[in-house]
Design an enzyme around this catalytic site. Structure first.
Site, PDB file in Angstrom:
ATOM      1  CE1 TYR A  47      -3.557   2.650   0.377  1.00  0.00           C
ATOM      2  CE2 TYR A  47      -2.387   3.362   2.350  1.00  0.00           C
ATOM      3  CZ  TYR A  47      -3.360   3.576   1.384  1.00  0.00           C
ATOM      4  OH  TYR A  47      -4.128   4.728   1.417  1.00  0.00           O
TER       5      TYR A  47
ATOM      6  CE  LYS B 227      -3.368   5.848  -1.658  1.00  0.00           C
ATOM      7  NZ  LYS B 227      -4.308   6.590  -2.510  1.00  0.00           N
TER       8      LYS B 227
HETATM    9  P1  NDP Z   1     -13.499   4.448   1.282  1.00  0.00           P
HETATM   10  O1  NDP Z   1     -13.327   2.969   1.294  1.00  0.00           O
HETATM   11  O2  NDP Z   1     -14.542   5.056   2.137  1.00  0.00           O
HETATM   12  O3  NDP Z   1     -13.726   4.944  -0.227  1.00  0.00           O
HETATM   13  C1  NDP Z   1     -12.971   4.423  -1.292  1.00  0.00           C
HETATM   14  C2  NDP Z   1     -13.667   4.779  -2.602  1.00  0.00           C
HETATM   15  O4  NDP Z   1     -12.864   4.266  -3.682  1.00  0.00           O
HETATM   16  C3  NDP Z   1     -15.054   4.155  -2.715  1.00  0.00           C
HETATM   17  O5  NDP Z   1     -15.926   5.070  -3.307  1.00  0.00           O
HETATM   18  C4  NDP Z   1     -14.816   2.966  -3.648  1.00  0.00           C
HETATM   19  O6  NDP Z   1     -16.005   2.721  -4.392  1.00  0.00           O
HETATM   20  C5  NDP Z   1     -13.723   3.533  -4.553  1.00  0.00           C
HETATM   21  N1  NDP Z   1     -12.995   2.486  -5.247  1.00  0.00           N
HETATM   22  C6  NDP Z   1     -12.233   1.494  -4.716  1.00  0.00           C
HETATM   23  N2  NDP Z   1     -11.783   0.705  -5.688  1.00  0.00           N
HETATM   24  C7  NDP Z   1     -12.265   1.193  -6.859  1.00  0.00           C
HETATM   25  C8  NDP Z   1     -12.165   0.807  -8.211  1.00  0.00           C
HETATM   26  N3  NDP Z   1     -11.447  -0.268  -8.577  1.00  0.00           N
HETATM   27  N4  NDP Z   1     -12.789   1.547  -9.164  1.00  0.00           N
HETATM   28  C9  NDP Z   1     -13.513   2.627  -8.804  1.00  0.00           C
HETATM   29  N5  NDP Z   1     -13.654   3.047  -7.544  1.00  0.00           N
HETATM   30  C10 NDP Z   1     -13.053   2.331  -6.589  1.00  0.00           C
HETATM   31  O7  NDP Z   1     -12.061   5.027   1.645  1.00  0.00           O
HETATM   32  P2  NDP Z   1     -11.480   6.536   1.671  1.00  0.00           P
HETATM   33  O8  NDP Z   1     -12.517   7.529   1.349  1.00  0.00           O
HETATM   34  O9  NDP Z   1     -10.735   6.675   2.919  1.00  0.00           O
HETATM   35  O10 NDP Z   1     -10.416   6.427   0.488  1.00  0.00           O
HETATM   36  C11 NDP Z   1     -10.307   7.395  -0.552  1.00  0.00           C
HETATM   37  C12 NDP Z   1      -8.861   7.573  -0.913  1.00  0.00           C
HETATM   38  O11 NDP Z   1      -8.160   8.129   0.204  1.00  0.00           O
HETATM   39  C13 NDP Z   1      -8.105   6.290  -1.274  1.00  0.00           C
HETATM   40  O12 NDP Z   1      -7.268   6.532  -2.384  1.00  0.00           O
HETATM   41  C14 NDP Z   1      -7.287   6.000  -0.028  1.00  0.00           C
HETATM   42  O13 NDP Z   1      -6.130   5.256  -0.326  1.00  0.00           O
HETATM   43  C15 NDP Z   1      -6.959   7.429   0.398  1.00  0.00           C
HETATM   44  N6  NDP Z   1      -6.541   7.585   1.782  1.00  0.00           N
HETATM   45  C16 NDP Z   1      -7.355   7.202   2.818  1.00  0.00           C
HETATM   46  C17 NDP Z   1      -6.923   7.360   4.122  1.00  0.00           C
HETATM   47  C18 NDP Z   1      -7.758   6.925   5.295  1.00  0.00           C
HETATM   48  O14 NDP Z   1      -7.212   6.821   6.403  1.00  0.00           O
HETATM   49  N7  NDP Z   1      -9.046   6.708   5.129  1.00  0.00           N
HETATM   50  C19 NDP Z   1      -5.616   7.932   4.427  1.00  0.00           C
HETATM   51  C20 NDP Z   1      -4.859   8.340   3.275  1.00  0.00           C
HETATM   52  C21 NDP Z   1      -5.320   8.171   2.010  1.00  0.00           C
HETATM   53  P3  NDP Z   1     -16.531   1.276  -4.866  1.00  0.00           P
HETATM   54  O15 NDP Z   1     -16.086   0.283  -3.849  1.00  0.00           O
HETATM   55  O16 NDP Z   1     -17.992   1.501  -4.941  1.00  0.00           O
HETATM   56  O17 NDP Z   1     -15.912   1.075  -6.211  1.00  0.00           O
END
Ligand code: NDP
Length: 262
Positions: free
Chosen positions: A158, A162
């Site tokens: 992961y 990033k």
């Molecule tokens: P969530 O799991 O709440 O949201 C993730 C989103 O990404 C969902 O809408 C999911 O939708 C979508 N997603 C995942 N895989 C795919 C795919 N293959 N195609 C299209 N959409 C996809 O997590 P976060 O909101 O926390 O995550 C958002 C971003 O923030 C990510 O990139 C994560 O790595 C980053 N991040 C998060 C942190 C945290 O602590 N939460 C910290 C640092 C960065 P669906 O499953 O419907 O496709």
């Protein structure tokens, strides 16, 4: 501050967490939205609510960003007036597993690399040329992570994805340095979303433990930073923002109040 009214904003991963909060923030600012994720029902529900509340236009699309063909088809299939995308928010992403590398699951690695790195690249490769063609003041906002700055145990893959987001952002910024396009990498620390539930394959208890004893960020904290970067005047490029909860210093250094962990 630049007015976001009427801008077209493409948000990947808009069905949950940070992507959903960005959709709400940009809708409130009067932008028109293209929202995508795999869970199309959730995206449609969010879109209906925002359209009604803010009188904006929203296109929704079911899209798995890992699928190169699907990315090309979805973007090519946008009505021509919707191709004039001003802002791309590469938010779709996930962590899977927290095992030591030597015990890791290869399918989890594929999902992280294909989504966080390749999906982001596919969307960027497809949308930036439209920004150039349409001569918009374009903006690519990537959601990186503090995990891209420092590795932590069990997070090698992961963290590597990033770190890739950081260097893709830096490289793209160089490649469009002579164009009216800004590139921002927002690097959050711990944000309480569905992230940990996904990481632990649906184990809510394990996910809850991650945020016990610390006040984590919430999705709206990150959306506010994304909105700030997007609404800066066109000559102002916010290259990188790192944001953590007050009791988190780096991806792996966190102070937690003592609680009875389950
Ligand atoms: P969530 O799991 O709440 O949201 C993730 C989103 O990404 C969902 O809408 C999911 O939708 C979508 N997603 C995942 N895989 C795919 C795919 N293959 N195609 C299209 N959409 C996809 O997590 P976060 O909101 O926390 O995550 C958002 C971003 O923030 C990510 O990139 C994560 O790595 C980053 N991040 C998060 C942190 C945290 O602590 N939460 C910290 C640092 C960065 P669906 O499953 O419907 O496709």
């Amino acid at each position: 501050m630049e007015n976001l009214q009427g801008k077209i904003v493409f948000i990947s991963g808009a069905s949950s967490g940070i992507g959903k909060a960005c959709a709400e923030g940009f809708a409130q600012a009067g932008a028109h939205l293209i929202l995508c994720a795999r869970s199309i029902e959730k995206v449609e529900e969010i879109a209906e609510e925002l359209k009604e509340k803010f009188q904006i236009e929203i296109l929704t699309c079911k899209l798995d960003v890992q699928n190169k063909t699907a990315v090309n088809e979805v973007i090519d299939g946008l009505p021509s007036n919707w191709k004039k995308i001003d802002i791309l928010i590469n938010n779709a992403g996930l962590a899977r597993g927290l095992e030591k590398l030597q015990q890791g699951t290869m399918d989890d690695w594929d999902a992280m690399i294909d989504t966080n790195v390749k999906g982001l690249l596919y969307l960027t490769r497809k949308i930036v040329p439209f920004m150039l063609e349409n001569k918009v003041n374009g903006h690519v906002i990537n959601i990186g992570s503090t995990a891209g700055i420092h590795a932590y145990p069990g997070g090698a893959v992961y963290c590597a994805t990033k770190a890739a987001v950081k260097f893709i952002s830096d490289g793209l910024r160089m490649d469009v340095v002579d164009k009216p396009i800004r590139v921002t990498n927002v690097q959050p620390g711990m944000v309480e979303t569905n992230f940990s539930v996904v990481r632990f394959h649906g184990d809510q208890q394990k996910a809850d433990n991650v945020y016990e004893g610390i006040k984590p960020l919430i999705a709206e904290d990150i959306a506010n930073i994304v909105l700030f970067a997007a609404s800066a005047p066109p000559h102002v490029q916010i290259c990188e923002v790192t944001v953590t909860p007050t009791n988190q210093a780096t991806a792996g250094i966190v102070h937690k109040e003592k609680v009875n962990l389950h």
